[in-house]
Design a protein around this motif. Sequence first.
Motif, PDB file in Angstrom:
ATOM      1  N   SER A  71       0.999  -1.230   0.537  1.00 30.44           N
ATOM      2  CA  SER A  71      -0.253  -0.131   0.185  1.00 30.44           C
ATOM      3  C   SER A  71       0.643   1.549   0.058  1.00 30.44           C
ATOM      4  O   SER A  71       0.567   2.190  -0.684  1.00 30.44           O
ATOM      5  N   ALA A  74       2.580   1.768  -3.392  1.00 29.23           N
ATOM      6  CA  ALA A  74       1.307   2.393  -4.714  1.00 29.23           C
ATOM      7  C   ALA A  74       1.150   3.490  -4.160  1.00 29.23           C
ATOM      8  O   ALA A  74       0.816   4.560  -5.330  1.00 29.23           O
ATOM      9  N   VAL A  79       2.392   0.484  -9.382  1.00 27.07           N
ATOM     10  CA  VAL A  79       1.402  -0.295  -8.674  1.00 27.07           C
ATOM     11  C   VAL A  79       1.683  -1.670  -9.897  1.00 27.07           C
ATOM     12  O   VAL A  79       2.301  -1.761 -10.809  1.00 27.07           O
ATOM     13  N   THR A  81      -0.274  -5.319 -12.022  1.00 24.45           N
ATOM     14  CA  THR A  81      -1.857  -6.722 -12.164  1.00 24.45           C
ATOM     15  C   THR A  81      -1.111  -7.753 -11.703  1.00 24.45           C
ATOM     16  O   THR A  81      -0.104  -7.949 -11.253  1.00 24.45           O
ATOM     17  N   GLY A 100      -9.413   0.950  -6.955  1.00 29.92           N
ATOM     18  CA  GLY A 100      -8.148   1.740  -7.633  1.00 29.92           C
ATOM     19  C   GLY A 100      -8.771   3.334  -6.941  1.00 29.92           C
ATOM     20  O   GLY A 100      -7.112   3.473  -6.681  1.00 29.92           O
ATOM     21  N   LEU A 103      -7.654   5.117  -4.348  1.00 27.88           N
ATOM     22  CA  LEU A 103      -6.502   5.618  -3.102  1.00 27.88           C
ATOM     23  C   LEU A 103      -5.374   6.810  -3.377  1.00 27.88           C
ATOM     24  O   LEU A 103      -4.789   7.370  -2.620  1.00 27.88           O
ATOM     25  N   GLU A 144      -8.230  -5.921 -14.954  1.00 28.94           N
ATOM     26  CA  GLU A 144      -7.053  -5.453 -14.045  1.00 28.94           C
ATOM     27  C   GLU A 144      -6.383  -3.931 -14.467  1.00 28.94           C
ATOM     28  O   GLU A 144      -5.457  -3.620 -13.978  1.00 28.94           O
ATOM     29  N   ARG A 147      -7.857  -1.174 -13.097  1.00 30.45           N
ATOM     30  CA  ARG A 147      -7.711  -1.160 -11.523  1.00 30.45           C
ATOM     31  C   ARG A 147      -6.258  -0.033 -11.444  1.00 30.45           C
ATOM     32  O   ARG A 147      -6.517   0.500 -10.600  1.00 30.45           O
ATOM     33  N   ALA A 148      -5.109  -0.781 -11.847  1.00 30.24           N
ATOM     34  CA  ALA A 148      -4.288  -0.089 -11.961  1.00 30.24           C
ATOM     35  C   ALA A 148      -4.286   1.476 -12.322  1.00 30.24           C
ATOM     36  O   ALA A 148      -3.709   2.517 -11.862  1.00 30.24           O
ATOM     37  N   THR A 151      -5.383   3.993 -10.141  1.00 28.93           N
ATOM     38  CA  THR A 151      -4.476   4.769  -9.047  1.00 28.93           C
ATOM     39  C   THR A 151      -3.389   6.055  -9.268  1.00 28.93           C
ATOM     40  O   THR A 151      -3.096   6.042  -8.248  1.00 28.93           O
TER      41      THR A 151
END
Length: 249
Positions: A71, A74, A79, A81, A100, A103, A144, A147-148, A151
């Motif tokens: 965390s 990130a 980050v 996948t 995501g 964050l 996927e 979601r990355a 962030t």
Amino acid sequence: MLDVRNISKSFGGLKAVDNVSMKIEEGSLVSLIGPNGAGKTTFFALITGFHRPDNGTVQFCGQEITGLKPSDIAQAGMVRTFQIVQPFAGQTVRENIAVGAHLRHASRRDALDRAREVAEKVGLGDRLDQDAASLTVAGRKRLEVARALATDPKLVLFDEVLAGINPSEIRDVIPVIRAVRDSGVTILLIEHVMQAVMSLSEYTFVLNQGRMIAEGVPRDVASNQTVIEAYLGPGMAARLKSQQTEAAS
């Protein structure tokens, strides 16, 4: 941007990553290849905080991040996948991506707005309200990626985002990855699809049995005899070289 120096990791008697170093410049698109079991995913886990190295250091944007929690890493802007995409059950595509986005965005409305923006970029804009669990394999791969990206990373590590999808879908996803880099995000990708490696990456690192055995531009790496032997075995590599020599004579 990323400076990995001499990291190693053992599990029992297995040396999964053995004294590996790597430097990645900001704005680049770099690939990490190697046969199954080479240590690529473990390497990703080490530099993103999911495993702690036995030795070695990881610096990101000039900051020492060795041993930090995923965390915290990130939050710093790096980050990753995962090979096996697991959408959050019972949630829509929009809600999955918003996880995501949270964050950087405390407000749910802001996170959902950011999710919509990212979905449009990866080709999921027309599926925002679809149950994420009902997506095809290709759709889950895009999720996927989304979601990355939600962030707002500086560096994203893609772990086989093209695995399990057909050639037509691969051709559709390659421009998405290229667009991510063109937007200012640095990319390091693990990939077995050589079409993507040759098309996308500017520089390639090769792992085998936990050790870095080669690096360079993709075309040179693909013709490297040590790399060919790692993938095919010494016997097959020798026969292939002999056939190529005979064909050229």
